[in-house]
Design a protein around this motif. Structure first.
Motif, PDB file in Angstrom:
ATOM      1  N   ALA A  44       0.842  -1.192   0.000  1.00 51.33           N
ATOM      2  CA  ALA A  44       0.000   0.000   0.000  1.00 51.33           C
ATOM      3  C   ALA A  44       0.879   1.244   0.000  1.00 51.33           C
ATOM      4  O   ALA A  44       1.746   1.397   0.868  1.00 51.33           O
ATOM      5  CB  ALA A  44      -0.907   0.003   1.221  1.00 51.33           C
ATOM      6  N   ALA A  45       0.633   2.111  -0.966  1.00 54.95           N
ATOM      7  CA  ALA A  45       1.424   3.337  -1.087  1.00 54.95           C
ATOM      8  C   ALA A  45       0.629   4.513  -0.549  1.00 54.95           C
ATOM      9  O   ALA A  45      -0.569   4.639  -0.799  1.00 54.95           O
ATOM     10  CB  ALA A  45       1.787   3.587  -2.543  1.00 54.95           C
ATOM     11  N   SER A  46       1.308   5.381   0.191  1.00 52.88           N
ATOM     12  CA  SER A  46       0.680   6.606   0.684  1.00 52.88           C
ATOM     13  C   SER A  46       1.608   7.779   0.402  1.00 52.88           C
ATOM     14  O   SER A  46       2.813   7.610   0.242  1.00 52.88           O
ATOM     15  CB  SER A  46       0.394   6.507   2.178  1.00 52.88           C
ATOM     16  N   GLY A  47       1.016   8.966   0.340  1.00 52.17           N
ATOM     17  CA  GLY A  47       1.818  10.167   0.101  1.00 52.17           C
ATOM     18  C   GLY A  47       2.268  10.344  -1.331  1.00 52.17           C
ATOM     19  O   GLY A  47       3.101  11.207  -1.627  1.00 52.17           O
ATOM     20  N   ILE A  48       1.683   9.540  -2.243  1.00 54.51           N
ATOM     21  CA  ILE A  48       2.086   9.631  -3.653  1.00 54.51           C
ATOM     22  C   ILE A  48       1.548  10.921  -4.271  1.00 54.51           C
ATOM     23  O   ILE A  48       0.371  11.234  -4.136  1.00 54.51           O
ATOM     24  CB  ILE A  48       1.563   8.420  -4.450  1.00 54.51           C
ATOM     25  N   ILE A  49       2.413  11.635  -4.957  1.00 56.38           N
ATOM     26  CA  ILE A  49       2.017  12.802  -5.733  1.00 56.38           C
ATOM     27  C   ILE A  49       2.417  12.546  -7.171  1.00 56.38           C
ATOM     28  O   ILE A  49       3.537  12.146  -7.444  1.00 56.38           O
ATOM     29  CB  ILE A  49       2.698  14.079  -5.206  1.00 56.38           C
TER      30      ILE A  49
ATOM     31  N   PHE B 164       1.961 -17.048 -10.295  1.00 53.46           N
ATOM     32  CA  PHE B 164       1.805 -15.756  -9.618  1.00 53.46           C
ATOM     33  C   PHE B 164       0.929 -14.841 -10.453  1.00 53.46           C
ATOM     34  O   PHE B 164       0.949 -14.890 -11.694  1.00 53.46           O
ATOM     35  CB  PHE B 164       3.166 -15.072  -9.425  1.00 53.46           C
ATOM     36  N   THR B 165       0.185 -13.978  -9.763  1.00 49.51           N
ATOM     37  CA  THR B 165      -0.648 -12.987 -10.439  1.00 49.51           C
ATOM     38  C   THR B 165      -0.469 -11.634  -9.767  1.00 49.51           C
ATOM     39  O   THR B 165      -0.662 -11.513  -8.550  1.00 49.51           O
ATOM     40  CB  THR B 165      -2.128 -13.376 -10.398  1.00 49.51           C
ATOM     41  N   ILE B 166      -0.133 -10.627 -10.560  1.00 51.38           N
ATOM     42  CA  ILE B 166      -0.008  -9.267 -10.049  1.00 51.38           C
ATOM     43  C   ILE B 166      -1.275  -8.504 -10.381  1.00 51.38           C
ATOM     44  O   ILE B 166      -1.862  -8.682 -11.456  1.00 51.38           O
ATOM     45  CB  ILE B 166       1.239  -8.561 -10.630  1.00 51.38           C
ATOM     46  N   SER B 167      -1.719  -7.676  -9.450  1.00 47.25           N
ATOM     47  CA  SER B 167      -2.924  -6.885  -9.682  1.00 47.25           C
ATOM     48  C   SER B 167      -2.846  -5.615  -8.853  1.00 47.25           C
ATOM     49  O   SER B 167      -1.986  -5.481  -7.975  1.00 47.25           O
ATOM     50  CB  SER B 167      -4.184  -7.674  -9.319  1.00 47.25           C
ATOM     51  N   THR B 168      -3.759  -4.688  -9.142  1.00 47.58           N
ATOM     52  CA  THR B 168      -3.801  -3.441  -8.391  1.00 47.58           C
ATOM     53  C   THR B 168      -5.176  -3.251  -7.774  1.00 47.58           C
ATOM     54  O   THR B 168      -6.174  -3.810  -8.255  1.00 47.58           O
ATOM     55  CB  THR B 168      -3.482  -2.235  -9.284  1.00 47.58           C
ATOM     56  N   GLY B 169      -5.226  -2.461  -6.725  1.00 48.44           N
ATOM     57  CA  GLY B 169      -6.480  -2.137  -6.084  1.00 48.44           C
ATOM     58  C   GLY B 169      -7.244  -1.085  -6.873  1.00 48.44           C
ATOM     59  O   GLY B 169      -6.689  -0.442  -7.760  1.00 48.44           O
ATOM     60  N   ASN B 170      -8.530  -0.923  -6.519  1.00 51.52           N
ATOM     61  CA  ASN B 170      -9.383   0.007  -7.260  1.00 51.52           C
ATOM     62  C   ASN B 170      -8.877   1.442  -7.190  1.00 51.52           C
ATOM     63  O   ASN B 170      -9.018   2.216  -8.141  1.00 51.52           O
ATOM     64  CB  ASN B 170     -10.816  -0.061  -6.720  1.00 51.52           C
ATOM     65  N   ALA B 171      -8.289   1.815  -6.080  1.00 52.23           N
ATOM     66  CA  ALA B 171      -7.789   3.178  -5.920  1.00 52.23           C
ATOM     67  C   ALA B 171      -6.481   3.403  -6.664  1.00 52.23           C
ATOM     68  O   ALA B 171      -6.051   4.545  -6.821  1.00 52.23           O
ATOM     69  CB  ALA B 171      -7.606   3.505  -4.447  1.00 52.23           C
TER      70      ALA B 171
END
Length: 117
Positions: free
Chosen positions: A23-28, A66-73
C-alpha cells in the motif's frame, strides 16, 4: 512523504499460497509502473512481475503461478502466489514509479517469504 508498506509474507509449505500487498501513501503524481522484485540469499534482486500502462509481465519462473494486480484506488499492488516452491523463498520488495514532472522511484522495506516443509 511517500511510504510503501508491504504485508502478507510468512512461512508456507510447498504447494501453498500467499498474497502479498503493498500500500502506497503520500504519492504525488501519476503512478505508471508497479512491480514486485525478490532477492534470495546470495543472489541478485530479480524482477518477479510488473504492471505498467501497457502490459503485465512475469518472470519465466513464476508465470502461471503468480498474479499481479492493483487495487481500485490504484495505489495498492498485490501479488497472489500459488503453488509455491522452495525456490520462491526470498525477501520480496514492491516498487512503484511515478511521474510528477520528474520520474520518481520508490521501494518498500521488503517482506520475507519462506517456502519450507
Amino acid at each position: 512523504q511517500v511510504q510503501l508498506v508491504e504485508s502478507g509474507g510468512g512461512l508456507v509449505q510447498p504447494g501453498g499460497s500467499l498474497r502479498l500487498s503493498c500500500a502506497a501513501s503520500g504519492i504525488i503524481g501519476t503512478i505508471y509502473f508497479m512491480a514486485w522484485y525478490r532477492q534470495a540469499p546470495g543472489k541478485q534482486r530479480e524482477l518477479v512481475a510488473y504492471i505498467d500502462t501497457r502490459q503485465i509481465n512475469y518472470a519465466h519462473s513464476v508465470k502461471g503461478r503468480f498474479t499481479i494486480s492493483t487495487g481500485n484506488a490504484g495505489n495498492t499492488v498485490y501479488l497472489q502466489m500459488n503453488s509455491l516452491e522452495p525456490e520462491d523463498t526470498a525477501v520480496y520488495y514492491c516498487n512503484i514509479k511515478t511521474n510528477n514532472r520528474a520520474l520518481n522511484d520508490y521501494w518498500g522495506q521488503g517482506i520475507q517469504v519462506t517456502v519450507s516443509s
